[in-house]
Design a protein around this motif. Structure first.
Motif, PDB file in Angstrom:
ATOM      1  N   PRO A 130       0.930  -1.407  -0.319  1.00 42.64           N
ATOM      2  CA  PRO A 130       0.060  -0.266  -0.012  1.00 42.64           C
ATOM      3  C   PRO A 130       0.848   1.285   0.113  1.00 42.64           C
ATOM      4  O   PRO A 130       2.071   1.115   0.869  1.00 42.64           O
ATOM      5  CB  PRO A 130      -0.457  -0.037   1.106  1.00 42.64           C
ATOM      6  N   ARG A 131       0.515   2.670  -0.910  1.00 44.76           N
ATOM      7  CA  ARG A 131       0.944   3.649  -0.293  1.00 44.76           C
ATOM      8  C   ARG A 131       0.259   4.399   0.106  1.00 44.76           C
ATOM      9  O   ARG A 131      -0.812   4.501   0.144  1.00 44.76           O
ATOM     10  CB  ARG A 131       1.004   3.673  -2.467  1.00 44.76           C
ATOM     11  N   PRO A 132       0.985   5.108   0.876  1.00 46.53           N
ATOM     12  CA  PRO A 132       0.265   6.701   1.591  1.00 46.53           C
ATOM     13  C   PRO A 132      -0.590   7.098   1.529  1.00 46.53           C
ATOM     14  O   PRO A 132      -1.832   7.272   2.019  1.00 46.53           O
ATOM     15  CB  PRO A 132       1.594   7.364   2.296  1.00 46.53           C
ATOM     16  N   GLY A 133      -0.393   7.810  -0.009  1.00 51.05           N
ATOM     17  CA  GLY A 133      -1.483   8.426  -0.607  1.00 51.05           C
ATOM     18  C   GLY A 133      -2.575   7.761  -1.351  1.00 51.05           C
ATOM     19  O   GLY A 133      -3.284   8.151  -2.335  1.00 51.05           O
ATOM     20  N   GLY A 134      -3.043   5.903  -1.214  1.00 44.31           N
ATOM     21  CA  GLY A 134      -3.682   5.719  -2.349  1.00 44.31           C
ATOM     22  C   GLY A 134      -3.267   4.997  -3.326  1.00 44.31           C
ATOM     23  O   GLY A 134      -1.774   5.217  -3.685  1.00 44.31           O
ATOM     24  N   GLY A 135      -3.877   3.768  -3.644  1.00 42.91           N
ATOM     25  CA  GLY A 135      -3.080   2.284  -4.311  1.00 42.91           C
ATOM     26  C   GLY A 135      -1.913   1.925  -4.330  1.00 42.91           C
ATOM     27  O   GLY A 135      -1.772   1.864  -2.522  1.00 42.91           O
ATOM     28  N   SER A 136      -1.328   1.143  -4.662  1.00 42.91           N
ATOM     29  CA  SER A 136      -0.768   0.127  -3.950  1.00 42.91           C
ATOM     30  C   SER A 136       0.380   0.068  -4.976  1.00 42.91           C
ATOM     31  O   SER A 136       0.855   0.594  -6.325  1.00 42.91           O
ATOM     32  CB  SER A 136      -1.005  -1.134  -3.340  1.00 42.91           C
ATOM     33  N   LEU A 137       1.751  -0.310  -4.468  1.00 47.31           N
ATOM     34  CA  LEU A 137       3.150  -0.948  -5.650  1.00 47.31           C
ATOM     35  C   LEU A 137       3.411  -2.222  -5.456  1.00 47.31           C
ATOM     36  O   LEU A 137       3.201  -2.934  -4.548  1.00 47.31           O
ATOM     37  CB  LEU A 137       4.427  -0.333  -5.032  1.00 47.31           C
ATOM     38  N   ARG A 138       3.179  -2.694  -6.235  1.00 46.72           N
ATOM     39  CA  ARG A 138       3.306  -4.309  -7.188  1.00 46.72           C
ATOM     40  C   ARG A 138       5.014  -4.672  -7.085  1.00 46.72           C
ATOM     41  O   ARG A 138       5.752  -3.735  -8.514  1.00 46.72           O
ATOM     42  CB  ARG A 138       2.022  -4.942  -8.007  1.00 46.72           C
ATOM     43  N   ILE A 139       4.839  -5.396  -5.909  1.00 48.58           N
ATOM     44  CA  ILE A 139       6.660  -6.037  -6.075  1.00 48.58           C
ATOM     45  C   ILE A 139       6.409  -7.546  -7.138  1.00 48.58           C
ATOM     46  O   ILE A 139       6.127  -8.721  -6.303  1.00 48.58           O
ATOM     47  CB  ILE A 139       6.777  -6.099  -5.003  1.00 48.58           C
ATOM     48  N   THR A 140       7.007  -7.810  -7.888  1.00 45.88           N
ATOM     49  CA  THR A 140       6.715  -9.294  -8.719  1.00 45.88           C
ATOM     50  C   THR A 140       8.688  -9.755  -8.340  1.00 45.88           C
ATOM     51  O   THR A 140       9.412  -9.016  -8.967  1.00 45.88           O
ATOM     52  CB  THR A 140       6.134  -8.812 -10.197  1.00 45.88           C
ATOM     53  N   ALA A 141       8.122 -10.821  -7.986  1.00 47.64           N
ATOM     54  CA  ALA A 141       9.778 -11.470  -8.123  1.00 47.64           C
ATOM     55  C   ALA A 141      10.087 -12.068  -9.653  1.00 47.64           C
ATOM     56  O   ALA A 141       8.991 -12.933  -9.925  1.00 47.64           O
ATOM     57  CB  ALA A 141       9.995 -12.726  -6.491  1.00 47.64           C
ATOM     58  N   VAL A 142      11.986 -11.938  -9.529  1.00 52.90           N
ATOM     59  CA  VAL A 142      11.642 -12.525 -11.080  1.00 52.90           C
ATOM     60  C   VAL A 142      12.979 -13.253 -10.882  1.00 52.90           C
ATOM     61  O   VAL A 142      13.764 -12.932  -9.922  1.00 52.90           O
ATOM     62  CB  VAL A 142      12.203 -11.292 -12.269  1.00 52.90           C
ATOM     63  N   PRO A 143      13.520 -14.180 -11.252  1.00 52.93           N
ATOM     64  CA  PRO A 143      14.481 -14.903 -11.886  1.00 52.93           C
ATOM     65  C   PRO A 143      15.631 -14.184 -11.397  1.00 52.93           C
ATOM     66  O   PRO A 143      15.968 -12.773 -12.487  1.00 52.93           O
ATOM     67  CB  PRO A 143      14.099 -16.521 -13.226  1.00 52.93           C
ATOM     68  N   ALA A 144      16.896 -15.074 -10.671  1.00 51.40           N
ATOM     69  CA  ALA A 144      18.003 -14.327 -10.895  1.00 51.40           C
ATOM     70  C   ALA A 144      19.550 -15.508 -11.089  1.00 51.40           C
ATOM     71  O   ALA A 144      18.646 -16.387 -10.384  1.00 51.40           O
ATOM     72  CB  ALA A 144      18.864 -13.160  -9.658  1.00 51.40           C
TER      73      ALA A 144
END
Length: 252
Positions: A108-122
Motif C-alpha cells: 500500500p502507498r501512503p496516498g492511496g493505491g499500491s506498488l506491486r512487487i514481483t519476484a523475478v529469476p536471478a
C-alpha cells in the motif's frame, strides 16, 4: 534514488522508501558459505539512521555477506517488511515475506493505491549454479502511475534478462548488479554481469535508464565504473547510463 555502496540502493517510489540488499558494515574480510574470503574495501556512504523511515527491503539473497552483512541483518529487525527468496525467508525475521519467481505482493502507498512487487529469476553464476551459490531473486516494481523499475539482484545470465524483458519491457529504470564478480568458484566464471553484458541487458530491457549497483566496495568485483562507461560508449547510447558513486543520488 541514492547509492549507499555495494548492492545497497535507496529507492523512492510513490511515497514509499525501499532499500535493496542492506550492507552497512565497515571494511573487512568475510567468509562466504563456499569458503571464499570476501573483502569489503570501502564503508557505506550512509548509516541505517541516515535513511529515515523505510517501508520495505528487497533482499536478493541472505547467504552472502556482501548482500546482507551483520548490520544489515540488524537493520531488518526495524523494517516492517522484507521481501526475499523462500529459503531466505525461513532464516530471517517474521516480518519477511517469501516470493517465488513471478509471484507478487501489493504494497500500500501512503496516498492511496499500491506498488506491486514481483519476484523475478536471478542466476548467481553459470547454469546450474544454485546448488553452490544458493537461491537468489530479482524484483520488478510496477504501478499504473509509476515508472517500471527492475532490480536484478546478483544475476550473471542474459537469458534470465530476456525472460524478464518478455514480461516487462520496456523498463523505465533498471538497477543492474554489475561489477563482473568473480571468486574461485566455477573456475572463475562470472557471478554477476560484467560491463559488456550490462550494456547488452540495457538493450534487451529497452531500458530508459540503467543504474549499475554492486560494482564497488568489494575486492571480488573485477570491473568498476570506468569499464561500465567504456562498455556503454561502445554499445551506445551513453545517455541511458546513470553511474552513481556511494553517496550520490539521481532523480527519475
Amino acid at each position: 534514488m541514492v547509492a549507499v555502496g555495494g548492492p545497497t540502493v535507496v529507492l523512492e517510489l510513490g511515497g514509499l522508501r525501499i532499500v535493496t540488499d542492506p550492507t552497512f558494515d565497515e571494511p573487512g574480510g568475510y567468509r562466504s558459505p563456499s569458503g571464499a574470503l570476501l573483502t569489503k574495501t570501502a564503508p557505506a556512504a550512509l548509516t541505517p539512521d541516515d535513511l529515515g523511515p523505510v517501508d520495505a527491503v528487497l533482499l536478493s539473497h541472505d547467504q552472502h555477506q556482501d548482500n546482507l552483512d551483520n548490520s544489515g541483518r540488524a537493520f531488518l529487525q526495524r523494517v516492517p517488511l522484507t521481501v526475499t527468496t523462500p529459503s531466505g525467508a525461513a532464516r530471517l525475521p517474521s516480518t519477511t515475506r517469501a516470493l517465488v519467481p513471478w509471484a507478487h505482493l501489493d504494497l500500500p502507498r501512503p496516498g492511496g493505491g499500491s506498488l506491486r512487487i514481483t519476484a523475478v529469476p536471478a542466476q548467481h553464476g553459470p547454469p546450474d549454479c544454485e546448488s553452490v551459490t544458493g537461491e537468489v531473486t530479482g524484483f520488478v516494481l510496477t504501478s499504473a502511475d509509476l515508472p517500471t523499475t527492475y532490480v536484478s539482484g546478483d544475476n550473471a545470465s542474459l537469458d534470465v534478462v530476456r525472460h524478464i524483458a518478455e514480461r516487462f519491457a520496456p523498463v523505465d529504470t533498471a538497477v543492474l548488479f554489475a561489477g563482473a564478480a568473480r571468486t574461485g568458484l566455477f573456475g572463475g566464471a562470472l557471478l554477476t554481469l560484467d560491463s559488456e553484458r550490462t550494456a547488452e541487458a540495457a538493450k534487451i530491457l529497452r531500458a530508459r535508464r540503467i543504474v549499475p549497483a554492486h560494482f564497488n566496495s568489494w575486492q571480488h568485483f573485477t570491473e568498476g565504473g570506468e569499464a561500465l562507461r567504456e562498455a556503454f560508449e561502445q554499445a551506445g547510447p551513453t545517455d541511458r547510463l546513470v553511474l552513481l558513486q556511494p553517496g550520490e543520488s539521481a532523480t527519475p
